[in-house]
Design an enzyme around this catalytic site. Structure first.
Site, PDB file in Angstrom:
ATOM      1  N   GLN A  62       0.828  -1.083   0.048  1.00 49.62           N
ATOM      2  CA  GLN A  62       0.236   0.050  -0.010  1.00 49.62           C
ATOM      3  C   GLN A  62       0.742   1.313   0.108  1.00 49.62           C
ATOM      4  O   GLN A  62       0.422   2.420  -0.297  1.00 49.62           O
ATOM      5  CB  GLN A  62      -0.909   0.131   1.341  1.00 49.62           C
ATOM      6  CG  GLN A  62      -1.946  -0.973   0.979  1.00 49.62           C
ATOM      7  CD  GLN A  62      -3.179  -1.276   2.271  1.00 49.62           C
ATOM      8  OE1 GLN A  62      -2.916  -0.425   3.093  1.00 49.62           O
ATOM      9  NE2 GLN A  62      -3.742  -2.491   2.325  1.00 49.62           N
ATOM     10  N   ARG A 209     -14.617 -10.569   9.793  1.00 46.80           N
ATOM     11  CA  ARG A 209     -15.300 -10.642   8.627  1.00 46.80           C
ATOM     12  C   ARG A 209     -14.758 -12.022   7.592  1.00 46.80           C
ATOM     13  O   ARG A 209     -15.564 -12.594   6.977  1.00 46.80           O
ATOM     14  CB  ARG A 209     -15.170  -9.332   7.780  1.00 46.80           C
ATOM     15  CG  ARG A 209     -15.887  -8.362   8.192  1.00 46.80           C
ATOM     16  CD  ARG A 209     -15.731  -6.890   7.723  1.00 46.80           C
ATOM     17  NE  ARG A 209     -14.306  -6.150   8.182  1.00 46.80           N
ATOM     18  CZ  ARG A 209     -13.532  -5.828   7.537  1.00 46.80           C
ATOM     19  NH1 ARG A 209     -13.307  -5.937   5.914  1.00 46.80           N
ATOM     20  NH2 ARG A 209     -12.321  -5.193   7.937  1.00 46.80           N
ATOM     21  N   GLU A 235     -12.300  -1.772  13.400  1.00 42.32           N
ATOM     22  CA  GLU A 235     -11.930  -0.459  12.858  1.00 42.32           C
ATOM     23  C   GLU A 235     -13.051   0.396  12.291  1.00 42.32           C
ATOM     24  O   GLU A 235     -12.953   1.555  12.609  1.00 42.32           O
ATOM     25  CB  GLU A 235     -11.091  -0.989  11.250  1.00 42.32           C
ATOM     26  CG  GLU A 235     -10.592   0.476  10.831  1.00 42.32           C
ATOM     27  CD  GLU A 235      -9.410   0.152   9.890  1.00 42.32           C
ATOM     28  OE1 GLU A 235      -9.453  -1.271   9.605  1.00 42.32           O
ATOM     29  OE2 GLU A 235      -8.581   0.675   9.479  1.00 42.32           O
ATOM     30  N   HIS A 269      -6.529  -2.224  15.306  1.00 38.88           N
ATOM     31  CA  HIS A 269      -7.533  -1.204  14.989  1.00 38.88           C
ATOM     32  C   HIS A 269      -8.646  -1.779  16.063  1.00 38.88           C
ATOM     33  O   HIS A 269      -9.646  -1.732  15.856  1.00 38.88           O
ATOM     34  CB  HIS A 269      -8.070  -1.222  13.762  1.00 38.88           C
ATOM     35  CG  HIS A 269      -7.134  -1.057  12.730  1.00 38.88           C
ATOM     36  ND1 HIS A 269      -6.454   0.078  12.528  1.00 38.88           N
ATOM     37  CD2 HIS A 269      -7.044  -1.775  11.620  1.00 38.88           C
ATOM     38  CE1 HIS A 269      -5.549  -0.094  11.358  1.00 38.88           C
ATOM     39  NE2 HIS A 269      -5.885  -1.156  10.918  1.00 38.88           N
ATOM     40  N   ASP A 320       0.751   0.732   9.108  1.00 36.19           N
ATOM     41  CA  ASP A 320      -0.692   0.247   8.371  1.00 36.19           C
ATOM     42  C   ASP A 320      -0.438   0.521   6.601  1.00 36.19           C
ATOM     43  O   ASP A 320       0.111  -0.150   5.997  1.00 36.19           O
ATOM     44  CB  ASP A 320      -1.669   0.786   8.987  1.00 36.19           C
ATOM     45  CG  ASP A 320      -2.898  -0.039   8.499  1.00 36.19           C
ATOM     46  OD1 ASP A 320      -2.860  -0.905   7.650  1.00 36.19           O
ATOM     47  OD2 ASP A 320      -4.099   0.167   9.023  1.00 36.19           O
TER      48      ASP A 320
END
Ligand code: NGQ
Ligand code: ZN
Length: 453
Positions: A62, A209, A235, A269, A320
């Site tokens: 990222q 999830r 989060e 988170h 992150d």
């Protein structure tokens, strides 16, 4: 390996600055002898020497999209619209790209004072979801990048199986993240084989999830007791609401009720906590993995810092999404978020006379080390020899006594005060420059130019 002897005017040791400290390093670890006196053969490092900071949460790829998702879309933007942009970007990245991006990122981390990174790695397969010829090719790219940069690594291969709390299948763009439990455990086993002083393997469950209760139990039942376990937990408000609707309680509560959460756990988170969860999480000894600049960037919400600290909670910091790569900025925003909401000052210092910078730096060292599953974050006998030397010629540290040095480092700098950085006894940053900087940055430039084309 021979012994190297260093000395510091002040070294951060055991929660305080210790004056005229002698630091011996052998085989990548500190050898600390209380009786040692600095003699002629020791090398003076500088005025202020600190343990290197562990970065407890990273998605390396990222970094190459930082700054590319700050333009408003057709409707209201959110974490979920950012995630779509991120999925689009992730599609293009193969093992060589990941290695080039991660190595550049890790160089930047070292220059900023992070000496260890916990890589929460879920970009496992080819874009269509099929494995590479070596199923560990992407993990291997991370390992090689960390070796090249000389940063310590806790590699956290991520288990990612479903697209929501209801167990729905992965979406098309999530397919390259997925594993069966068996294939996942094989990957973990193969990665553990290469563990050593600078590399540890842990496990990560992407989120409640993405991993259903039976799979969580299967993984926990199969792995070695000492391995760190990380999870994204609470989060976003919509995921808390979905957990309430489908499981009848909030995510942190669900986790604490369902598995034995203890000090080997890092809840990344743990943003949305009610007061009962805050207390229970603090009492569990698990690390709250806080990523303040990413959490701000993604519009997550604020962690209940003061009650968590007051109840003895353990915390650490991560960069992150790497919208920012700086322990200074993470700690600054951790404190500033609280000040803005509470309309108070000096929130993370809970006792009169305590320094905010010292409190936060010390807590993040301890929590980061626990989340890393290795002995770092402290200048102590037998700990890995990771340290940072501040630039004591900076105007920001002029006429500052040690009692104000940490707060000046954390709160006043816009130019990083980190001058030299050592990982496992080896200098990787000297005078602000990484030893492999030009080669790694050239390769990064070629990689991102190709990805853009
Ligand atoms: C991630 N990032 O795995 O990269 C996540 C977003 C998700 C952060 N949580 C994806 N910051 O949670 O589904
Ligand atoms: Zn994450």
């Amino acid at each position: 390996m021979s012994l190297s002897t260093y000395r510091a005017d002040y070294a951060w040791q055991g929660h305080r600055w210790c004056q005229d400290t002698v630091l011996d390093v052998r085989d990548g670890h500190f050898v600390i002898d209380d009786q040692a006196v600095a003699n002629g053969s020791s090398t003076r490092l500088g005025k202020y020497v600190l343990p290197g900071m562990p970065n407890l949460h990273s998605h390396a790829f990222q970094r190459a999209m930082a700054g590319m998702a700050e333009r408003r879309g057709p409707g209201d933007d959110s974490f979920w619209t950012w995630r779509e942009a991120m999925y689009g970007f992730a599609q293009r990245i193969g093992p060589d790209d990941l290695k080039a991006i991660a190595a550049q990122l890790y160089v930047e981390m070292l220059q900023a004072g992070y000496t260890h990174v916990c890589e929460f790695h879920y970009l496992h397969h080819q874009p269509d979801g099929s494995p590479w010829s070596d199923p560990a090719a992407m993990s291997q790219a991370i390992v090689e990048a960390a070796e090249e940069a000389g940063i310590g690594l806790t590699l956290l291969p991520v288990l990612y199986m479903t697209g929501g709390f209801d167990g729905r299948p992965l979406g098309e763009r999530q397919r390259r993240f997925g594993h069966t439990v068996d294939a996942y455990l094989r990957l973990v086993d193969s990665l553990r084989a290469g563990d050593g002083t600078r590399k540890t393997t842990g496990v990560a469950l992407h989120s409640l999830r993405a991993v259903q209760p039976d799979a969580i139990q299967a993984v926990l039942g199969a792995i070695a007791r000492e391995m760190p376990v990380h999870i994204h937990i609470a989060e976003q408000v919509p995921e808390v609401d979905e957990c309430l609707a489908l499981r009848g309680c909030r995510p942190v509560q669900w986790l604490l009720d369902s598995v034995a959460v203890d000090a080997r756990w890092c809840l990344v988170h743990a943003t949305h906590l009610d007061s009962g969860e805050t207390r229970a999480l603090a009492q569990s000894g698990a690390v709250a993995g806080l990523c303040p600049t990413t959490e701000a960037n993604l519009g997550d919400g604020l962690f209940p810092l003061a009650p968590f600290i007051d109840q003895g909670g353990v915390l650490g910091i991560g960069s992150d999404s790497h919208i920012s790569v700086s322990p200074v900025e993470e700690l600054r925003w951790l404190e500033y978020g609280q000040r803005l909401v509470a309309r108070q000052r000096n929130v993370a210092a809970r006792q009169a006379g305590q320094s905010v910078g010292e409190s936060l730096f010390e807590r993040s060292l301890a929590g980061g080390a626990a989340a890393s599953g290795t002995t770092i974050g402290t200048i102590a006998h037998k700990a890995r020899a990771d340290l940072i030397v501040l630039d004591d010629t900076s105007p920001l540290l002029m006429a500052r006594d040690p009692g104000h040095a940490m707060d000046s480092f954390i709160f006043s700098g816009n130019v990083p005060l980190v001058r030299d950085v050592m990982v496992a006894g080896r200098w990787v940053v000297r005078d602000g420059q990484h030893i492999e900087q030009s080669r790694i940055t050239d390769r990064y430039r070629r990689t991102v130019e190709r990805l853009k084309a």
